[in-house]
Design an enzyme around this catalytic site. Structure first.
Site: not given
Lengths: 298, 298
Positions: A104-106
């Protein structure tokens, strides 16, 4: 049991560090899943057919890999209907005994990062816990207070995170290699510090790092710089890296790294008339054999 | 008409650079929206009540601000049910004539970034175009090829992006101020280059930058370094910055900046028994007046 320990056990049990990336490029999904390709299908129908494909992929690979990595973007492209399929696929993979790494690379300021950590790792009130991930990827650009809520979630839910340290794409160098020490080295040192409170019985932390296998010399150096950090290595397969390029990512006994392949497993070359399952199954076996030569695990 | 031009027109028409951030911290939503707080409510019921609140906020502010900025994390925390409300709130805001800046802070390798750009700006086949954003925030850590798909989407959909250059949170300094030039300065120079092909009749680009108002000296310097870049300034209000701190973000005539307030508008202090609408309405008027003293617009 900590995420790092569960992961290490799963890698040993399956006998491979292969991670299958679930990147449902809609145009490349096999024709069997007609709802994806039907120009008259609703978004919900397209999403449902995409979910059918991914659940079928999970069924094909579940007994031969320890983990899968769904990529959020390809679900979000179909809006809420796509996210409903994310939940379905995560649940299906967990029930199949797989570890789920949500790609998700949040990354956001603390109060917002806390909401992301809750969304993917700890779960808001009423959310089905089977739709949560075992671990997620996190973007560290916002620094310390953007990471803290994820560390707390790791403790609370025995979960893990993989922080972007050196990405596999060509553009990654633009900012990540700036400065001396480089940004990547600064982030790597921070990953070690963030992970100190989350080291399990395996000696590995539940705070991992994403390091592109497309940069083998840097991988060796970053492996040494982060000796207790589980690595997630993208770039194998469609992005060009092979087994030789990932070899330096492993610790003694093949510990401490997962090697991801997405397109190479989901959309392999198929012989004339060959079923996609046969091709995907063969691709998994090939990856296992290929990695087996350098892995060093039992 | 380009995003930058549409935005500039909207700022002039509403007479303020105030941007209302839609950050639905569930615990802070007014008690009127009982479904949010009911311990027996399903996730769908909680999400629906959250959406009711945000649509009502949009109704309160729509005639007095040019734009709103929903924060994705607070929708994602309720899973697919939350994302369905994201779509509802975006649609409601667009129908109310507001520009919608999706605060999603996405960033990934090129092929994945293309899916995110499609998800939020251009729209996959069958997706309701009213659920798309006018602009989104983007994380630049992955460099050039992670930004290109967003630039293409900006051209295709007359959309905009705001790239994280200097974030408002305390931890932002950890990596963003590393090096000489700093990472922030490197990113700022890249933002200028990325934006060159998207400059509208207003003289401003549709490639904007997020610069925290909590760092006023840096803001002045970054304003000079990115002279045609629309700025999105978080940090006003609950995070501590006031009108004086954002003043240097504006170009001549009050052009080129939006000032965000989220918690200060959604959850203002209320008098005993006061309706939340009255308090929120007053908070918007106060922000408009406060910014009016430094804005310099017509």
């Amino acid at each position: 049991m900590s995420y790092a320990d569960r992961l290490q056990d799963a890698i040993q049990a399956k006998g491979t560090p292969a991670l299958v990336g679930l990147d449902p490029f809609l145009d490349r999904i096999p024709e069997d899943f007609a709802g994806v390709h039907d120009p008259n299908a609703t978004v919900a129908e397209r999403a449902s057919a995409m979910g059918d494909f991914l659940c079928a992929v999970v069924d094909v690979v579940a007994d031969r890999v320890p983990a899968v990595k769904p990529q959020s973007a390809f679900f979000e492209v179909l809006g809420a209907a796509g996210v409903a399929q994310w939940e379905r696929v995560v649940r299906h993979a967990r029930r199949a005994g797989l570890i789920v790494v949500g790609d998700v690379k949040r990354g956001d300021i603390g109060s917002t990062a806390a909401a992301y950590a809750e969304a993917f790792l700890t779960g808001a009130r009423g959310v089905d816990p089977e739709t949560l991930c075992d671990a997620v990827t996190v973007n560290p650009l916002l620094g310390d207070d953007s990471i803290t809520p994820f560390l707390e979630a790791c403790t609370q839910a025995s979960a893990g995170i993989y922080i972007l340290v050196r990405t596999s794409n060509p553009g990654g160098a633009q900012f990540q290699l700036q400065g001396q020490p480089t940004l990547t080295e600064h982030i790597a040192d921070a990953v070690v510090a963030w992970g100190e409170g989350l080291i399990g019985a395996s000696g590995l932390s539940s705070v991992g790092a994403v390091v592109g296998a497309t940069h083998p010399a840097e991988l060796a150096s970053l492996r040494a710089r982060m000796p207790r950090t589980p690595l997630l290595l993208p770039g194998y397969g469609a992005q060009g890296a092979g087994a030789a390029e990932v070899a330096s990512g492993f610790l003694e006994g093949g510990r401490g790294a997962l090697v991801n392949s997405s397109r190479g497993i989901l959309y392999p070359a198929r012989d004339e008339g060959e079923d996609w399952r046969t091709a995907t199954s063969r691709a998994v076996d090939r990856m296992r054999a290929d990695l087996g030569a350098v892995w060093g695990g039992a």
